[in-house]
Design a protein around this motif. Structure first.
Motif, short mmCIF file in Angstrom:
data_model
loop_
_atom_site.label_atom_id
_atom_site.label_comp_id
_atom_site.label_asym_id
_atom_site.label_seq_id
_atom_site.Cartn_x
_atom_site.Cartn_y
_atom_site.Cartn_z
N ASP A 22 0.94 -1.25 0.01
CA ASP A 22 0.27 -0.11 0.14
C ASP A 22 0.97 1.18 0.03
N TYR A 23 0.49 2.17 -0.89
CA TYR A 23 1.16 3.52 -0.91
C TYR A 23 0.57 4.80 -1.07
N PHE A 24 0.09 5.41 -0.12
CA PHE A 24 -0.56 6.69 -0.45
C PHE A 24 -0.26 7.84 0.27
N LYS A 25 -0.87 9.05 0.03
CA LYS A 25 -0.53 10.18 0.94
C LYS A 25 -1.90 10.52 1.27
N VAL A 26 -1.84 11.07 2.61
CA VAL A 26 -3.13 11.70 3.28
C VAL A 26 -3.39 13.08 3.00
N LYS A 27 -4.44 13.35 2.31
CA LYS A 27 -4.49 14.85 1.81
C LYS A 27 -5.34 15.81 2.88
N GLY A 28 -6.56 14.68 3.47
CA GLY A 28 -7.26 15.78 4.64
C GLY A 28 -8.05 14.72 5.19
N VAL A 29 -8.47 15.20 6.16
CA VAL A 29 -9.38 14.53 7.36
C VAL A 29 -10.68 15.36 7.62
N SER A 30 -11.77 14.64 8.21
CA SER A 30 -12.83 14.98 8.65
C SER A 30 -13.30 14.55 10.04
N VAL A 31 -13.52 15.48 10.81
CA VAL A 31 -13.80 15.03 12.25
C VAL A 31 -14.97 15.92 12.83
N GLU A 32 -15.41 15.63 13.92
CA GLU A 32 -16.42 16.40 14.59
C GLU A 32 -16.32 16.17 16.07
N ARG A 33 -16.64 17.19 16.51
CA ARG A 33 -16.57 17.30 18.24
C ARG A 33 -17.67 16.31 18.86
N PRO A 34 -17.46 15.53 19.90
CA PRO A 34 -18.60 14.98 20.32
C PRO A 34 -19.82 16.05 21.13
N PRO A 35 -20.96 15.77 20.95
CA PRO A 35 -21.96 16.59 21.61
C PRO A 35 -21.55 16.86 22.94
N VAL A 36 -21.81 18.06 23.37
CA VAL A 36 -21.46 18.79 24.49
C VAL A 36 -23.12 18.75 25.29
#
Length: 278
Positions: A237-251
């Motif tokens: 496997d060969y790849f480059k990580v271009k971006g990530v998406s996350v979310e904050r847990p409900p507060v």
């Protein structure tokens, strides 16, 4: 009295719902860092830093070490006097040392690990030399998806989440990747051909939340695959990580003491009025 109880129950339920704050997804473009530290040149640095929607992220690179051994040249042919007239060239071999160490991170169409020639400057698992990017957020988040840039061969991914109490990146040094499981880290799944072909970049289907995440090329010592794997290839496997998406847990927001006091006084007043009316 039943009326007061009903009012109290309704107010508690209303406060419970109004006190939960939900936040949307935060997408971070890893090709556009806010700063870098441990800079080697325009491409490589020890750490890439980002900030989006008041969320901070630091990305560092980690991989197994290598050992290089050179065997001196040897005599291939001698004359009658015993003098060497022909030589075998010296041989240099490089082998993997299964001991985690920090590496440079490089930025092209996404982030890769190790400062060497292509394609080894990608996140890869060639020859059992497993690369991983450590995503260190400044607060707990739920990782939603991974966006890959350059891909060669496969893009199978292993994902780990830190669920221990306290973490320092130096705790990775000298260990094998599988040593981390159960020692503050847990598998968040292994995913087949992420963000490639008909596959999307969605990960973390169980909804784990963590401040620290390890994203790397697939390592079979970290468990099996998540979901359907009918077309699983045995290639590197060969790849480059271009971006990530996350979310904050409900507060859950706790009402201020003054609000609770007013609520209590109101209920007391209702009780007094009802007793007088009786």
């Amino acid at each position: 009295m039943r009326t007061i109880k009903n009012l109290l129950s309704g107010l508690v339920i209303a406060l419970s719902f109004s006190g939960i704050a939900h936040a949307g997804a935060i997408t971070i473009d890893l090709t556009s860092p806010n700063s870098r530290t441990g800079i080697f040149n325009s491409t490589y640095a020890k750490q890439y830093n980002y900030e989006k929607s008041d969320l901070g992220l630091a990305v560092t690179g980690w991989s197994y070490g290598t050992k290089t051994v050179t065997t001196p040249k040897t005599c291939a042919k001698k004359d009658r006097r015993g003098n060497c007239t022909s030589w075998n060239a010296a041989v240099t071999t490089t082998s993997v040392v299964t001991s985690i160490e920090q590496e440079y991170v490089g930025k092209w169409d996404g982030l890769g690990v190790e400062k060497t020639d292509s394609p080894n400057h990608a996140v890869d698992n060639e020859g059992g030399d497993f690369d991983m990017l450590l995503l260190s957020f400044d607060e707990v988040v739920k990782l939603l998806s991974i966006d890959l840039g350059w891909i060669s061969g496969d893009s199978d991914i292993s994902l780990l989440a830190f669920t221990g109490t306290t973490f320092n990146s130096s705790s990775l040094l000298g260990k094998k990747w599988e040593d981390l499981i159960g020692n503050g880290w847990q598998s968040a799944g292994n995913y087949y051909n992420v963000d490639y072909g008909s596959n999307n970049g969605n990960v973390n289907s169980t909804g784990i939340t963590s401040q620290y995440w390890l994203v790397g090329a697939y390592n079979d010592k970290l468990g099996g695959f998540t979901g359907s794997n009918k077309n699983l290839s045995n290639g590197n496997d060969y790849f480059k990580v271009k971006g990530v998406s996350v979310e904050r847990p409900p507060v859950v927001k706790v009402p201020e003491p003054s609000s609770l006091l007013l609520l209590a006084l109101g209920l007391i007043g209702l009780g007094v009025v009802r007793r007088r009316a009786a």
